[in-house]
Design an enzyme around this catalytic site. Sequence first.
Site, PDB file in Angstrom:
ATOM      1  N   LYS B  79       0.617  -1.214   0.060  1.00  0.00           N
ATOM      2  CA  LYS B  79       0.060  -0.056  -0.135  1.00  0.00           C
ATOM      3  C   LYS B  79       0.894   1.286   0.115  1.00  0.00           C
ATOM      4  CE  LYS B  79      -3.918   1.885   2.658  1.00  0.00           C
ATOM      5  NZ  LYS B  79      -4.861   1.768   3.947  1.00  0.00           N
ATOM      6  N   SER B 154      -9.930   1.533   2.666  1.00  0.00           N
ATOM      7  CA  SER B 154      -9.078   2.426   2.047  1.00  0.00           C
ATOM      8  C   SER B 154      -7.687   1.595   1.272  1.00  0.00           C
ATOM      9  CB  SER B 154      -8.039   3.462   3.106  1.00  0.00           C
ATOM     10  OG  SER B 154      -7.369   3.079   3.889  1.00  0.00           O
ATOM     11  N   SER B 178     -10.160  -0.765   6.970  1.00  0.00           N
ATOM     12  CA  SER B 178      -9.311  -0.568   5.753  1.00  0.00           C
ATOM     13  C   SER B 178      -8.599  -1.763   5.198  1.00  0.00           C
ATOM     14  CB  SER B 178      -8.362   0.724   5.798  1.00  0.00           C
ATOM     15  OG  SER B 178      -8.925   1.824   5.889  1.00  0.00           O
TER      16      SER B 178
END
Lengths: 474, 477
Positions: B79, B154, B178
Amino acid sequence: MDFETVIGLEIHAQLLTETKLFCGCRSRFGDPANTNGCPVCLGLPGALPVLNRRAVAMAIRMGCAIGCTVAGRSLFARKNYFYPDLPKGYQISQYDAPLCGKGELPIVVDNTVKTVGVTGIHLEEDAGKLIHDRAPESLFDVNRCGTPLIEIVSEPDLRSPAEAYAFLIGIKAILEYIEICDCIMEEGSLRCDANISLRSRGEKKLGAKTEIKNMNSFRGVEKALEYEARRQEEVLRNGGKIHQETFLWDRSANRSIPMRSKEDAHDYRYFPEPDLPPLTVNPEEVAALRKTLPELPAQRRQRFIEQMGLQENAAEVLTSSRKLADFFEATLATYHDARQVANWIVVDILRIINDLKITIDQLEITPGHLGALLKLIDNGTISARSARKIVDLMQERDQDPETIIKAEKMQQVSDSGALENIVQSVLAKNPVEVERFKAGDGKLISFFVGQAMKATMGSGNPKEINALLSKMLR
Amino acid sequence: MPFPFSTIDEGVQQIRSGATTCRATVEQSIETINAGDGLIHAFISVDAGRAIERAAELDALSQAEKARMPLLGMPVAVKDNICTRGQRTTCASKMLEHFVPPYDATVVESLHNAGAVIVGKTNMDEFAMGSSNETSYFGGTRNPRDVTRTPGGSSGGSAAAVAAGFVAAALGSDTGGSIRQPCGHCGVVGLTPTYGMVSRYGLVAFASSLDQIGPIVSNVRDAGRMLSVISGADARDATCAGKPFTATDDIYKNDIAGLRIGLPREYFGGGLSDEVRRPIEKLTERLRDRGAVLLEVSLPTLRYAIAAYYIMCTAEASSNLARYDGVRYGFRSPQRSLPELYRETRRQGFGAEVKRRIMLGTYVLSHGYYDAYYLKAAKVRTLIRNDFNDAFGSCDLIMSPVAPTCAFKIGEKSDDPLQMYLTDIYTVSASLAGIPGLSVPCGAAGVLPVGVQFMAPQWREDVLLKAGYAVECLGGG
């Protein structure tokens, strides 16, 4: 109306740790700009603080030295504000659960001892440094970012600028004694902010206070407070009101300049620092650190008075700095008379330090050389008067007293034959005075001694001269 | 999965045995990305050259060295809020569009040491603030199962990258759901470890007391393997507990007889869509058939969880994001005065959702409001933790939906922040309590996957994986 001054101090002391409070970067004053930085102290994204336990130990030692309670569990908090010298946009500090709680420090003002309350001590990181010498741009130096500070907060127990000065000097002495801060206000390793208010004598409630910052010398603190007390008194006497305000002390102009009013005060939005778990300290750790404390200024002062027979003032001055007291004791190891040594240090050594604006570390005179000098006075080699000159030369040339005496031919003239000639010529040059003396003006003896000393360029032994004069004038 | 293996273990064995190479495996990953990511947009950056070079280095290692690498040659995605040295780390924000960290996050070092090859950095909601990947400055990500829908967020890019078969595994970060929510929406497995199990050093902070890095993978076994690589002590993170996870064979026995699974009644009330409710209810029956003991528990503080969460996380975010001021790195709006520099840098550098949260967080910490908001939320957090402790008195783990609905349409909720915040309703509680949560696919509504969430007491990732593995063995829906 009679006013009472109420003062509280916040003292920031930079701790002498090898590394910074939350990262492994070196913490040292005077390194080339931007040589001590890393992702943590530069506040790079994703970097995290890790507490330096040595700084914690130093703070605890200070707490023990001034009788503070040490919290078994304390919290770090974030103090949020924007400034270019603060890379993270917040300072990691402690807020409502500091490491050390209430303590106290006795101070001596006008030979009276007074105990001043300490609210607490907390640990925090310092900000970086901005350099504004290339306007309109400002430069940033990360070296100081994250260096460990303790903030020592006094209760509003101080009643005069002189008491505030004594408190500050007292804290400084302890910081030096326990060797956790080098206490150089001019370099910022010790900083002091003051809160001051006035109230009519007898009133219990505190008046509106102002804060003064940026006083970068010990005497500056006293001066700034005197100035602010006068200003507030004038306002109050003229029927005005004191507004909560922060001032900056302008050292060169000897006045304070308004910095911000209450309306512009920051809202620091303190909240618990989520990156650091609560700081726990167990009682055994505190006890062990307490054992590492050296003899503290108050104890040493007592010892100097009681065991060495020093006067209170001399003992106070000598013990106000660990290094000065060490110098005293080191000299005493080479010369027996404590009062003599104290006198020479308080008068002459401190005069040299003040005149040259140096620290005791920069002193070229060694305790051994000072002891030797005092012995040379005792055995009549030199007069006390020339010794004063010699001590200056010892500093200037970094030489022992014997070398200087030899080079300057300052050996005291005790040889009666040589002195006799000098005294004779003095009497011959001043026939009028000789007549007056013989007519009964006995005070003129000191005039003759003075003339004879002058003729020997200060190296005559006054005792011998006196004896010769009395003989020859009889 | 385009790879000729179904688990990391199998893939690593194939490389060790010489059936294939690290380089071939990584090249295959990159080809798949090149072919498919134009549409999905799971990645913000892909560094093919560097990845292939690294794979070749791994191939050159001795057998003994290879034997020590549990992720040998595995192409993984990270990420884009996890720092990679010399490789752009943007947090999907204009603020860090060109930011190249001079250091690796601890988890990235761990991946390297385990023989993994990082092929790229995945798309996300800006600074991890969002539940749909739509707040990314670089444009959103499409759900590989239905490209008209969001992947959730996210960590939507990481979930999509695994779901699309671009990589063998990915790292995500979870603050209030997330990892778990996008995994539920994309039909992959996501694990949010106990707070403090994985080092946060190098994870760009959103809400420090909630943020936790975790694996996003295609199966439960891989979650265990990834966790054992990234967990453990780190002297650079004071909140890292230093408890490494070790997977045991016992976890993957598919034996859940006697396992007590709590179903919190508050999680199955109004607001839960039928498309999610049905597969989960069916799952409870099948787990009961497998010998699990299903019992009703109560977590009454659920109704305060969203409010408490959005106070805590915005408060911390307002402070964590203060460092993006244009002074030292990142986006800078050239201005004459300091206040203007701050204002314009932050006005132009942050997107709307980030600014909304900074404003909220600044407000709840302000003088006079702190007690009413932050302090109250902190107390609710303690109550939530107590609630879980009470519930775990009678069960080994808790089972719930991951999200109230399946993946929603792109643009469906992006104008309504409150609706968006409510999609986190089932995941924020575990984050506030600091307990681990696992999201596993358990069925589908049409093409849209439905995920089930398991929550366990602190440090009991083993129980989570055990239950997750059993669900996986049931074969979805």
